[in-house]
Design a protein around this motif. Structure first.
Motif, PDB file in Angstrom:
ATOM      1  N   PHE A   1      -5.796  43.454 -21.556  1.00  0.00           N
ATOM      2  CA  PHE A   1      -5.844  43.519 -20.095  1.00  0.00           C
ATOM      3  C   PHE A   1      -7.133  42.893 -19.565  1.00  0.00           C
ATOM      4  O   PHE A   1      -7.112  42.071 -18.651  1.00  0.00           O
ATOM      5  CB  PHE A   1      -5.744  44.975 -19.658  1.00  0.00           C
ATOM      6  CG  PHE A   1      -5.763  45.158 -18.182  1.00  0.00           C
ATOM      7  CD1 PHE A   1      -4.619  44.956 -17.448  1.00  0.00           C
ATOM      8  CD2 PHE A   1      -6.925  45.502 -17.534  1.00  0.00           C
ATOM      9  CE1 PHE A   1      -4.639  45.106 -16.089  1.00  0.00           C
ATOM     10  CE2 PHE A   1      -6.946  45.646 -16.172  1.00  0.00           C
ATOM     11  CZ  PHE A   1      -5.802  45.452 -15.443  1.00  0.00           C
ATOM     12  N   LEU A   2      -8.260  43.284 -20.180  1.00  0.00           N
ATOM     13  CA  LEU A   2      -9.537  42.759 -19.712  1.00  0.00           C
ATOM     14  C   LEU A   2      -9.638  41.265 -19.972  1.00  0.00           C
ATOM     15  O   LEU A   2     -10.215  40.530 -19.172  1.00  0.00           O
ATOM     16  CB  LEU A   2     -10.689  43.493 -20.392  1.00  0.00           C
ATOM     17  CG  LEU A   2     -10.920  44.908 -19.898  1.00  0.00           C
ATOM     18  CD1 LEU A   2     -12.059  45.532 -20.634  1.00  0.00           C
ATOM     19  CD2 LEU A   2     -11.202  44.907 -18.416  1.00  0.00           C
TER      20      LEU A   2
ATOM     21  N   TYR B   1      -7.853  39.684 -17.228  1.00  0.00           N
ATOM     22  CA  TYR B   1      -8.540  39.818 -15.949  1.00  0.00           C
ATOM     23  C   TYR B   1      -9.797  38.943 -15.900  1.00  0.00           C
ATOM     24  O   TYR B   1     -10.049  38.273 -14.896  1.00  0.00           O
ATOM     25  CB  TYR B   1      -8.924  41.277 -15.734  1.00  0.00           C
ATOM     26  CG  TYR B   1      -9.858  41.482 -14.579  1.00  0.00           C
ATOM     27  CD1 TYR B   1      -9.374  41.506 -13.287  1.00  0.00           C
ATOM     28  CD2 TYR B   1     -11.221  41.604 -14.793  1.00  0.00           C
ATOM     29  CE1 TYR B   1     -10.229  41.671 -12.232  1.00  0.00           C
ATOM     30  CE2 TYR B   1     -12.085  41.761 -13.739  1.00  0.00           C
ATOM     31  CZ  TYR B   1     -11.586  41.795 -12.461  1.00  0.00           C
ATOM     32  OH  TYR B   1     -12.430  41.943 -11.420  1.00  0.00           O
TER      33      TYR B   1
ATOM     34  N   MET C   1      -4.140  36.373 -15.718  1.00  0.00           N
ATOM     35  CA  MET C   1      -3.981  37.632 -14.989  1.00  0.00           C
ATOM     36  C   MET C   1      -2.586  38.208 -15.215  1.00  0.00           C
ATOM     37  O   MET C   1      -2.417  39.371 -15.586  1.00  0.00           O
ATOM     38  CB  MET C   1      -4.195  37.328 -13.508  1.00  0.00           C
ATOM     39  CG  MET C   1      -4.281  38.519 -12.635  1.00  0.00           C
ATOM     40  SD  MET C   1      -5.825  39.340 -12.914  1.00  0.00           S
ATOM     41  CE  MET C   1      -5.211  40.869 -13.504  1.00  0.00           C
TER      42      MET C   1
ATOM     43  N   MET D   1      -1.660  41.625 -17.191  1.00  0.00           N
ATOM     44  CA  MET D   1      -0.921  42.713 -16.539  1.00  0.00           C
ATOM     45  C   MET D   1       0.315  43.076 -17.345  1.00  0.00           C
ATOM     46  O   MET D   1       0.607  44.245 -17.602  1.00  0.00           O
ATOM     47  CB  MET D   1      -0.462  42.285 -15.149  1.00  0.00           C
ATOM     48  CG  MET D   1      -1.552  42.053 -14.177  1.00  0.00           C
ATOM     49  SD  MET D   1      -1.942  43.551 -13.350  1.00  0.00           S
ATOM     50  CE  MET D   1      -0.640  43.607 -12.141  1.00  0.00           C
TER      51      MET D   1
ATOM     52  N   ALA E   1      -0.643  44.866 -20.634  1.00  0.00           N
ATOM     53  CA  ALA E   1      -1.052  46.260 -20.507  1.00  0.00           C
ATOM     54  C   ALA E   1       0.133  47.139 -20.159  1.00  0.00           C
ATOM     55  O   ALA E   1       0.338  48.194 -20.771  1.00  0.00           O
ATOM     56  CB  ALA E   1      -2.133  46.383 -19.450  1.00  0.00           C
ATOM     57  N   SER E   2       0.954  46.702 -19.194  1.00  0.00           N
ATOM     58  CA  SER E   2       2.069  47.565 -18.791  1.00  0.00           C
ATOM     59  C   SER E   2       3.056  47.721 -19.943  1.00  0.00           C
ATOM     60  O   SER E   2       3.597  48.804 -20.171  1.00  0.00           O
ATOM     61  CB  SER E   2       2.761  46.992 -17.557  1.00  0.00           C
ATOM     62  OG  SER E   2       3.219  45.701 -17.819  1.00  0.00           O
TER      63      SER E   2
ATOM     64  N   MET F   1     -15.119  47.037 -12.165  1.00  0.00           N
ATOM     65  CA  MET F   1     -14.438  46.712 -13.421  1.00  0.00           C
ATOM     66  C   MET F   1     -15.358  46.996 -14.601  1.00  0.00           C
ATOM     67  O   MET F   1     -14.948  47.597 -15.594  1.00  0.00           O
ATOM     68  CB  MET F   1     -14.073  45.234 -13.379  1.00  0.00           C
ATOM     69  CG  MET F   1     -12.733  44.880 -13.843  1.00  0.00           C
ATOM     70  SD  MET F   1     -11.420  45.692 -12.977  1.00  0.00           S
ATOM     71  CE  MET F   1     -10.067  44.961 -13.829  1.00  0.00           C
TER      72      MET F   1
ATOM     73  N   VAL G   1     -15.361  49.781 -17.930  1.00  0.00           N
ATOM     74  CA  VAL G   1     -15.602  49.512 -19.350  1.00  0.00           C
ATOM     75  C   VAL G   1     -16.712  50.417 -19.877  1.00  0.00           C
ATOM     76  O   VAL G   1     -16.615  50.979 -20.971  1.00  0.00           O
ATOM     77  CB  VAL G   1     -15.957  48.033 -19.555  1.00  0.00           C
ATOM     78  CG1 VAL G   1     -16.317  47.775 -20.997  1.00  0.00           C
ATOM     79  CG2 VAL G   1     -14.802  47.162 -19.148  1.00  0.00           C
TER      80      VAL G   1
ATOM     81  N   ILE H   1      -6.940  52.436 -18.717  1.00  0.00           N
ATOM     82  CA  ILE H   1      -6.057  51.327 -18.340  1.00  0.00           C
ATOM     83  C   ILE H   1      -5.491  51.559 -16.942  1.00  0.00           C
ATOM     84  O   ILE H   1      -5.431  50.637 -16.117  1.00  0.00           O
ATOM     85  CB  ILE H   1      -4.922  51.160 -19.371  1.00  0.00           C
ATOM     86  CG1 ILE H   1      -5.484  50.552 -20.648  1.00  0.00           C
ATOM     87  CG2 ILE H   1      -3.815  50.294 -18.824  1.00  0.00           C
ATOM     88  CD1 ILE H   1      -4.441  50.049 -21.587  1.00  0.00           C
TER      89      ILE H   1
ATOM     90  N   LEU I   1      -8.116  50.750 -14.456  1.00  0.00           N
ATOM     91  CA  LEU I   1      -8.262  49.301 -14.308  1.00  0.00           C
ATOM     92  C   LEU I   1      -7.148  48.757 -13.420  1.00  0.00           C
ATOM     93  O   LEU I   1      -7.389  47.947 -12.514  1.00  0.00           O
ATOM     94  CB  LEU I   1      -8.211  48.630 -15.677  1.00  0.00           C
ATOM     95  CG  LEU I   1      -9.425  48.850 -16.580  1.00  0.00           C
ATOM     96  CD1 LEU I   1      -9.164  48.290 -17.955  1.00  0.00           C
ATOM     97  CD2 LEU I   1     -10.645  48.188 -15.990  1.00  0.00           C
ATOM     98  N   PHE I   2      -5.925  49.235 -13.678  1.00  0.00           N
ATOM     99  CA  PHE I   2      -4.797  48.813 -12.856  1.00  0.00           C
ATOM    100  C   PHE I   2      -5.051  49.147 -11.389  1.00  0.00           C
ATOM    101  O   PHE I   2      -4.868  48.311 -10.500  1.00  0.00           O
ATOM    102  CB  PHE I   2      -3.522  49.541 -13.299  1.00  0.00           C
ATOM    103  CG  PHE I   2      -2.663  48.735 -14.204  1.00  0.00           C
ATOM    104  CD1 PHE I   2      -2.086  47.568 -13.756  1.00  0.00           C
ATOM    105  CD2 PHE I   2      -2.431  49.140 -15.492  1.00  0.00           C
ATOM    106  CE1 PHE I   2      -1.300  46.816 -14.592  1.00  0.00           C
ATOM    107  CE2 PHE I   2      -1.653  48.400 -16.334  1.00  0.00           C
ATOM    108  CZ  PHE I   2      -1.084  47.242 -15.890  1.00  0.00           C
TER     109      PHE I   2
ATOM    110  N   MET J   1      -7.644  47.038  -9.776  1.00  0.00           N
ATOM    111  CA  MET J   1      -7.223  45.667  -9.554  1.00  0.00           C
ATOM    112  C   MET J   1      -6.204  45.579  -8.429  1.00  0.00           C
ATOM    113  O   MET J   1      -6.252  44.675  -7.608  1.00  0.00           O
ATOM    114  CB  MET J   1      -6.617  45.131 -10.829  1.00  0.00           C
ATOM    115  CG  MET J   1      -6.758  43.687 -10.962  1.00  0.00           C
ATOM    116  SD  MET J   1      -6.061  43.277 -12.492  1.00  0.00           S
ATOM    117  CE  MET J   1      -4.507  44.061 -12.289  1.00  0.00           C
TER     118      MET J   1
END
Lengths: 400, 176
Positions: free
Chosen positions: A156-157, A160, A168, A172, A175-176, B28, B32, B67, B70-71, B74
């Motif tokens: 994910f990072l 991003y 991106m 996404m 991660a999902s 962000m 971390v 996570i 983070l979602f 964002m």
């Protein structure tokens, strides 16, 4: 303390000698030092061997895909092109390390490392053989689920931090996908934990036998289904096709690692291939009997009995090598299936991916969990075959 | 010795991560650092012999909460907009120098008061040995469904509430 590779090796006669010699040399009890040394050495070996396996994974992937598509595949570097991965590695080292101007520098630098750390930390509990398990944690399965979730954060990072739309979207999706598929995977692992009553890989493996009818996959109908749920979920968690949406090259260029170059990209790739190996190993340990060798050759007792001349520790070592072979063989067979599936099935759409997870796999996994519990309660944990055999005996008049 | 080293490492990770979480300007990055801090806490649990708790910490926080955070960051775009709609500097969501000073001072005062209150409790305690390393899974399981069953059920109701709330929020509205 937990059983570790050190406590296994400490049974060898050379260990006590080494500790004694070093204690004399340093003038203090050197046991802790020796433990640390052996641990460091074994960890070094395991990490390097796994990296080599990850590298060879790319070679296997290319060779098998070539085979499936009636091509030759890499065949220039070394015999049958087997050194291709080394050539690729050297090429990666030589590439320029590009950091996009708009990227989030800090996250961009640590994202590949997080993936690597997550995967290599999970190697600590993978049961390669009864002796060569880095540490036999009581909660090995749980620990593995925990540390491997770091990979999801890394992906994910990575997506991003690159500050690009492709990355991106890839991040996404990654991660999902990983969060979603963790549910059926954990539930189907839980079914096995329920059958065994332990979270330790070695206990789970030891509860099975060497021959296929003693494996958990054929234990009862529910575990049979759970195996496939776990395998599908594992494919999705490692972002392998047909679930490789995070790096779908036809829509997202290369997904979350689009902007990464050189070794940073190689870290992502290596983490992915090693993770596939780890996951295959976990599936093998939970369902396919892991390191178990038929007729209990693995613990070395039979060997020691047949050849009384050899040292019992040597017999144990031979047994361990056999166990290691059994484990690697099962894992690589699954690895082959993973690659085979990748080059056979087309990629899923995002929505059908989620539908598959939440509307099919999760309910099935829940049903399996309940089914396993009922089986455990109703038949006292006996396997299908034991009952068939018993009823056969009964039908033949074997009752007393 | 080994445990001490592990403890120092874990404590450094926890404190350093927590400090950086509060200090950094980027949400962000804060996430971390929070992850680092939570890993440190897991390490602390592990040094205390609570292996199951440590792994739970990893599974729940590293796998789920961070996570999701983070979602959330964002999707809400919480990184830009240091200036509010009147053109004034907003107090950053992670605080600024002023808020840190106030928080630090009030923390010290509160800590002194609490320590004063708690001092007699700890005075008589001798430092005990850690119990022998054993699997904690069974103990936790038994305790959860016997002594602490109320807390267990309440937390599950809380989660159910969150689930229903999410379903209500995400449901398509009629008549619009």
């Amino acid at each position: 303390m937990n059983e570790t590779v050190v406590s296994y090796l400490s049974q060898a006669p050379g260990y006590a000698l080494l500790v004694e010699k070093l204690s004399e040399f340093f003038g203090f009890d050197a046991e802790g030092f020796v433990t640390f040394l052996i641990f460091a050495l074994v960890c070094f070996v395991v990490v390097n061997v796994m990296s080599a396996i990850g590298g060879l994974g790319t070679y296997a992937e290319r060779k098998i895909s070539a085979d499936l598509q009636m091509r030759q595949g890499p065949n220039r570097v070394g015999p049958f092109g087997i050194l291709q991965f080394l050539a690729d590695g050297v090429k990666m080292l030589g590439k320029e390390d590009i950091l996009p101007a708009q990227a989030d520098r800090f996250l961009f630098l640590i994202a590949p490392l997080m993936c690597m750390v997550g995967v290599f930390a999970s190697l600590a509990v993978v049961p390669f053989s009864s002796g060569l398990t880095l540490t036999n944690l009581n909660i090995g399965v749980f620990y593995l689920i925990g540390v491997s979730s770091l990979v999801g954060v890394g992906i994910f990072l990575g997506g991003y931090a690159a500050n690009s739309k492709w990355s991106m979207l890839g991040g996404m999706r990654g991660a999902s996908q990983i969060i979603s598929y963790e549910v059926p995977v954990t539930l189907s692992i839980l079914a096995i934990v329920l059958m065994t009553g332990s979270l330790s890989f070695n206990v789970i493996t030891d509860a099975q036998g060497g021959l296929p009818h003693q494996w958990y996959i054929f234990h009862n109908p529910f575990t049979f289904i759970a195996f496939f749920v776990l395998f599908i979920g594992a494919l999705a968690e490692t972002n392998r096709a047909p679930f490789d949406l995070p790096e779908a090259e036809s829509e997202l260029v290369s997904g979350y690692h689009t902007e990464f170059s050189g070794m940073r990209f190689a870290f992502f790739a290596l983490a992915e291939y090693v993770e596939v190996f780890v996951v295959c190993g976990v599936v093998a340990a939970l369902f396919l009997g892991g390191y178990k060798v038929p007729f209990d050759l693995g613990n070395g007792e039979l060997i020691a009995k047949t050849f009384p001349a050899i040292h019992p520790m040597l017999a144990k070592q031979i047994g361990n090598v056999l166990q290691l072979k059994a484990f690697i063989l099962k894992t690589l067979a699954l690895y082959y299936v993973v690659i085979w599936i990748r080059w056979t099935l087309p990629r899923l759409r995002v929505d059908s991916l989620m539908v598959l997870c939440w509307k099919y796999l999760t309910p099935i996994a829940l049903f399996n969990l309940v089914g396993c519990a009922v089986w455990l309660w109703a038949f006292e944990g006996k396997s299908m075959w034991a009952m068939i055999f018993k009823s056969g005996v009964a039908a033949a008049g074997g009752h007393h | 010795m080994f445990l001490k080293i592990m403890f120092i490492l874990a404590a450094t990770m926890t404190l350093g991560g927590a400090f950086l979480t509060a200090y950094t300007k980027n949400l962000m990055h804060a996430c971390v650092y929070l992850l680092v801090s939570l890993f440190g806490v897991a390490g602390l649990y592990a040094t205390l012999g609570a292996d199951f708790l440590a792994a739970t910490q990893l599974v729940v926080y590293a796998g789920g909460v961070v996570i999701l955070m983070l979602f959330a960051i964002m999707l809400t775009g919480g990184i830009q907009n240091f200036v509010n709609k009147f053109g004034l500097d907003k107090v950053p969501s992670m605080g600024n120098g002023k808020t840190y000073t106030i928080a630090g001072l009030s923390m010290i005062i509160t800590a002194f008061i609490i320590m004063k209150v708690l001092a007699p409790i700890f005075k008589t305690n001798v430092q005990g040995e850690l119990p022998a390393f054993a699997s904690t899974v069974e103990e936790i399981g038994v305790l959860l469904v016997t002594d602490h069953v109320l807390a267990f059920e309440i937390s599950s109701i809380l989660l159910l509430g969150a689930l229903v709330g999410a379903a209500v929020i995400s449901r398509p509205r009629r008549g619009k």
